[in-house]
Design a protein around this motif. Sequence first.
Motif, PDB file in Angstrom:
ATOM      1  N   PHE A  56       0.764  -1.332  -0.033  1.00 25.78           N
ATOM      2  CA  PHE A  56      -0.117  -0.034   0.139  1.00 25.78           C
ATOM      3  C   PHE A  56       0.945   1.204  -0.162  1.00 25.78           C
ATOM      4  O   PHE A  56       0.235   2.355  -0.001  1.00 25.78           O
ATOM      5  CB  PHE A  56      -0.902  -0.033   1.297  1.00 25.78           C
ATOM      6  N   ARG A  73      -4.054  23.068 -15.162  1.00 27.44           N
ATOM      7  CA  ARG A  73      -2.893  23.196 -14.350  1.00 27.44           C
ATOM      8  C   ARG A  73      -1.942  24.366 -14.679  1.00 27.44           C
ATOM      9  O   ARG A  73      -1.679  24.277 -15.999  1.00 27.44           O
ATOM     10  CB  ARG A  73      -2.133  21.927 -14.576  1.00 27.44           C
ATOM     11  N   LEU A 101     -13.733   6.956  -5.798  1.00 26.98           N
ATOM     12  CA  LEU A 101     -12.613   7.489  -6.214  1.00 26.98           C
ATOM     13  C   LEU A 101     -12.154   6.933  -7.458  1.00 26.98           C
ATOM     14  O   LEU A 101     -11.249   7.808  -8.399  1.00 26.98           O
ATOM     15  CB  LEU A 101     -11.459   6.827  -5.296  1.00 26.98           C
ATOM     16  N   LEU A 131      -5.380  -7.652   0.867  1.00 27.35           N
ATOM     17  CA  LEU A 131      -5.898  -6.825   2.235  1.00 27.35           C
ATOM     18  C   LEU A 131      -6.190  -8.223   3.062  1.00 27.35           C
ATOM     19  O   LEU A 131      -6.428  -9.110   2.800  1.00 27.35           O
ATOM     20  CB  LEU A 131      -7.313  -6.186   1.908  1.00 27.35           C
ATOM     21  N   PHE A 189     -16.613   2.551   2.487  1.00 31.90           N
ATOM     22  CA  PHE A 189     -15.773   1.330   2.728  1.00 31.90           C
ATOM     23  C   PHE A 189     -16.175   0.982   4.131  1.00 31.90           C
ATOM     24  O   PHE A 189     -16.631  -0.228   4.580  1.00 31.90           O
ATOM     25  CB  PHE A 189     -14.448   1.329   2.619  1.00 31.90           C
TER      26      PHE A 189
HETATM   27  C1  1PZ Z   1      -7.697  -0.408   3.458  1.00 32.07           C
HETATM   28  C2  1PZ Z   1      -7.388  -0.133   1.931  1.00 32.07           C
HETATM   29  C3  1PZ Z   1      -6.782   1.165   1.550  1.00 32.07           C
HETATM   30  C4  1PZ Z   1      -7.086   1.175   0.111  1.00 32.07           C
HETATM   31  C5  1PZ Z   1      -7.227   2.626  -0.237  1.00 32.07           C
HETATM   32  C6  1PZ Z   1      -8.171   3.002  -1.227  1.00 32.07           C
HETATM   33  C7  1PZ Z   1      -7.698   4.108  -2.252  1.00 32.07           C
HETATM   34  C8  1PZ Z   1      -6.864   3.822  -3.369  1.00 32.07           C
HETATM   35  C9  1PZ Z   1      -6.400   5.071  -3.983  1.00 32.07           C
HETATM   36  C10 1PZ Z   1      -4.983   4.646  -4.961  1.00 32.07           C
HETATM   37  C11 1PZ Z   1      -4.484   5.995  -5.489  1.00 32.07           C
HETATM   38  C12 1PZ Z   1      -3.111   6.234  -5.021  1.00 32.07           C
HETATM   39  C13 1PZ Z   1      -2.269   6.518  -6.104  1.00 32.07           C
HETATM   40  C14 1PZ Z   1      -2.288   8.159  -6.399  1.00 32.07           C
HETATM   41  C15 1PZ Z   1      -3.098   8.727  -7.025  1.00 32.07           C
HETATM   42  C16 1PZ Z   1      -3.132  10.169  -7.381  1.00 32.07           C
HETATM   43  O1  1PZ Z   1      -2.980  10.445  -8.646  1.00 32.07           O
HETATM   44  C17 1PZ Z   1      -4.472  10.874  -7.025  1.00 32.07           C
HETATM   45  C18 1PZ Z   1      -4.601  12.129  -7.586  1.00 32.07           C
HETATM   46  O2  1PZ Z   1      -3.720  13.081  -7.275  1.00 32.07           O
HETATM   47  P1  1PZ Z   1      -3.203  14.043  -8.203  1.00 32.07           P
HETATM   48  O3  1PZ Z   1      -2.217  13.177  -9.268  1.00 32.07           O
HETATM   49  O4  1PZ Z   1      -4.222  14.518  -8.764  1.00 32.07           O
HETATM   50  O5  1PZ Z   1      -2.169  14.745  -7.476  1.00 32.07           O
HETATM   51  N1  1PZ Z   1      -4.696  10.912  -5.681  1.00 32.07           N
HETATM   52  C19 1PZ Z   1      -5.600  10.426  -4.635  1.00 32.07           C
HETATM   53  O6  1PZ Z   1      -6.762  10.208  -5.305  1.00 32.07           O
HETATM   54  C20 1PZ Z   1      -5.701  10.460  -3.232  1.00 32.07           C
HETATM   55  C21 1PZ Z   1      -5.590   9.224  -2.863  1.00 32.07           C
HETATM   56  C22 1PZ Z   1      -5.565   9.085  -1.417  1.00 32.07           C
HETATM   57  C23 1PZ Z   1      -5.846   7.640  -0.898  1.00 32.07           C
HETATM   58  C24 1PZ Z   1      -5.786   7.704   0.728  1.00 32.07           C
HETATM   59  C25 1PZ Z   1      -6.432   6.350   1.055  1.00 32.07           C
HETATM   60  C26 1PZ Z   1      -6.158   6.229   2.658  1.00 32.07           C
HETATM   61  C27 1PZ Z   1      -6.575   4.814   3.185  1.00 32.07           C
HETATM   62  C28 1PZ Z   1      -7.102   4.775   4.673  1.00 32.07           C
HETATM   63  C29 1PZ Z   1      -6.911   3.354   4.982  1.00 32.07           C
HETATM   64  C30 1PZ Z   1      -8.082   3.228   6.200  1.00 32.07           C
END
Ligand code: 1PZ
Length: 215
Positions: A51, A98, A147, A166, A122
Amino acid sequence: AGASEQQKFSFQEILDTFKLCLTDSKEVDLQHYVDGWRGLIKFLNCLGSIFGFISKDASSKILILVGHLKGENGSQYATIQSMVKYELEKDLVDVTKRGIHQESGCRTLLRLHRALRWLELFLERLRTSSEEDKTSVMCGEAYNESLSQYHPWVIRKAAGVAFHVLPGRPAFFEVMNVGPPEQVVAMLGEAMPLISEVYDITEKLYAQHNLLDLP
Ligand code: 1PZ
């Protein structure tokens, strides 16, 4: 010493931090919002290195917001409401494409806000799940409903791969460290409405100011 330093934290604490987000006038306190995300990232890191690409992206966004909070105009970033007002008034947001404001608070927080919707979906599935339900399925469904629409194919693919490893529901509950399943369910039942409220308030604010599609 090792054991006490490794003090396990509880998922309850993380959700409690989100509860603190709402001010008396129903604004969203940015410092608490950031702290809530920090907790979530810490939790995510406990689930395994696969992750890492997700927690890295979330961390970098948290760092941007912390930079604003600690910056010389930090007082303008007390709440999401004040941040939006300030950045729009001062023309600090790229609204159509941008440009020079790729690290605006508004666009950065929007990414986390969209992810908060995933979390809401979730956790609601987790709360109402039964023993034989799979966390990977709950997580994937929540992602597909929220998302994923903002992510390109490669990221959707990588996310799907990560979801598959997971831990199962019992082990996932263990990592949450809240107690027996009934207690997890009760805790989620109590915390969810507040998370939803934080999400809804932010969503309305962004909609009012036409910020929901920031590049
Ligand atoms: C419990 C399992 C956790 C699963 C998390 C589910 C979310 C999956 C998201 C995967 C995307 C990560 C890769 C980065 C993507 C970025 O391109 C985007 C857009 O940002 P930009 O490129 O525009 O600057 N980023 C996001 O969408 C933010 C993602 C944040 C995810 C945080 C998850 C926190 C999990 C908490 C667990 C309890």
